[in-house]
Scaffold this motif. Structure first.
Motif, PDB file in Angstrom:
ATOM      1  N   LEU A  13       0.931  -1.217  -0.028  1.00 20.38           N
ATOM      2  CA  LEU A  13       0.055   0.173  -0.092  1.00 20.38           C
ATOM      3  C   LEU A  13       0.608   1.028  -0.397  1.00 20.38           C
ATOM      4  O   LEU A  13       0.297   2.065  -0.081  1.00 20.38           O
ATOM      5  N   ASP A  14       2.092   0.802   0.773  1.00 17.22           N
ATOM      6  CA  ASP A  14       2.972   2.610   0.596  1.00 17.22           C
ATOM      7  C   ASP A  14       3.376   2.699  -0.233  1.00 17.22           C
ATOM      8  O   ASP A  14       3.504   3.535  -0.778  1.00 17.22           O
ATOM      9  N   GLY A  15       3.901   1.192  -1.164  1.00 17.19           N
ATOM     10  CA  GLY A  15       4.044   1.583  -2.803  1.00 17.19           C
ATOM     11  C   GLY A  15       3.042   1.859  -4.023  1.00 17.19           C
ATOM     12  O   GLY A  15       3.344   3.177  -4.760  1.00 17.19           O
ATOM     13  N   GLY A  16       2.276   2.102  -3.613  1.00 20.26           N
ATOM     14  CA  GLY A  16       0.757   2.166  -4.123  1.00 20.26           C
ATOM     15  C   GLY A  16       1.196   3.998  -4.499  1.00 20.26           C
ATOM     16  O   GLY A  16       0.269   4.467  -5.245  1.00 20.26           O
ATOM     17  N   VAL A  71       8.346  12.420  -1.253  1.00 17.06           N
ATOM     18  CA  VAL A  71       8.806  13.078   0.445  1.00 17.06           C
ATOM     19  C   VAL A  71      10.541  12.856   0.546  1.00 17.06           C
ATOM     20  O   VAL A  71      11.277  12.142  -0.017  1.00 17.06           O
ATOM     21  N   GLY A  72      10.760  14.111   0.348  1.00 21.09           N
ATOM     22  CA  GLY A  72      12.099  14.176   0.468  1.00 21.09           C
ATOM     23  C   GLY A  72      13.021  13.955  -0.868  1.00 21.09           C
ATOM     24  O   GLY A  72      14.110  13.651  -0.210  1.00 21.09           O
ATOM     25  N   GLY A  73      12.083  14.133  -1.909  1.00 19.86           N
ATOM     26  CA  GLY A  73      12.929  13.334  -3.023  1.00 19.86           C
ATOM     27  C   GLY A  73      12.689  12.295  -3.487  1.00 19.86           C
ATOM     28  O   GLY A  73      13.808  11.894  -4.046  1.00 19.86           O
ATOM     29  N   MET A  74      12.847  11.662  -2.532  1.00 22.11           N
ATOM     30  CA  MET A  74      12.468   9.933  -2.937  1.00 22.11           C
ATOM     31  C   MET A  74      11.438   9.498  -2.763  1.00 22.11           C
ATOM     32  O   MET A  74      10.545  10.032  -2.229  1.00 22.11           O
ATOM     33  N   GLN A  75      11.014   8.522  -3.515  1.00 25.22           N
ATOM     34  CA  GLN A  75       9.768   7.904  -3.523  1.00 25.22           C
ATOM     35  C   GLN A  75       9.456   6.849  -2.973  1.00 25.22           C
ATOM     36  O   GLN A  75      10.646   6.226  -2.043  1.00 25.22           O
ATOM     37  N   PRO A  76       8.809   7.417  -1.526  1.00 22.29           N
ATOM     38  CA  PRO A  76       7.538   6.416  -0.492  1.00 22.29           C
ATOM     39  C   PRO A  76       8.074   4.828  -0.808  1.00 22.29           C
ATOM     40  O   PRO A  76       7.763   4.291  -1.939  1.00 22.29           O
ATOM     41  N   ALA A  77       8.733   4.373   0.378  1.00 18.48           N
ATOM     42  CA  ALA A  77       8.659   2.603  -0.626  1.00 18.48           C
ATOM     43  C   ALA A  77       7.849   1.855   1.375  1.00 18.48           C
ATOM     44  O   ALA A  77       8.022   2.116   1.661  1.00 18.48           O
TER      45      ALA A  77
END
Length: 150
Positions: free
Chosen positions: A136-139, A144-150
């Motif tokens: 669900l996080d990956g969706g 966030v802060g220049g990085m894709q949430p994982a």
């Protein structure tokens, strides 16, 4: 300033999913058993001299079942995994203190103690690196802060 990025590929995401399933496999059934056997759980906690055993049993159910399911589905994974790691770190010496049990129980309690240390390690890995894209996080596609949430 050095910028670190995380390279993702499908193998990372599949391995993260398998890792989440296997860790949840330990926690979710245990949390369910504590819920349906709540009175026995309270009694066991009380037998270890832990104060407020009803509250502690409720925390155990919420952590193992509730947070275990959130970890399984990969929702707020970093925070969930960190909370679960803290929970396991707190309960491990209380319930698996192999140094203070009769010799006949020592090997099993030491095995459980060491298994829990490994679980803490796995949970800290999810706290550090997230759930992967098959979650669900990956969706979520916000950055966030220049990085894709994982």
């Amino acid at each position: 300033m050095t910028t670190y990025t995380t390279s993702h590929n499908s193998a990372h995401d599949v391995l993260a999913l398998i890792g989440r399933v296997l860790i949840a496999y330990v926690f979710v059934p245990s949390g369910w058993a504590k819920l349906v056997g709540f009175t026995g759980t309270v009694g066991y906690i009380a037998s270890k001299g832990v104060p407020l055993p009803e509250v502690c049993a409720a925390i155990a159910v919420a952590t193992e079942l509730g947070l275990g399911l959130l970890l399984l589905f990969g929702f707020k994974t970093r925070w969930v995994a960190l909370a679960m790691a803290v929970f396991v770190a707190v309960i491990t010496p209380i319930f698996h203190g192999y140094w203070a049990v009769p010799e006949a129980q020592m090997a099993m309690q030491k095995l459980s103690f060491n298994k829990n240390l490994g679980m803490i390690g796995g949970l800290l890995g999810f706290a550090a690196f997230g759930a992967g894209r098959l979650s669900l996080d990956g969706g979520r596609r916000t950055r966030v802060g220049g990085m894709q949430p994982a």
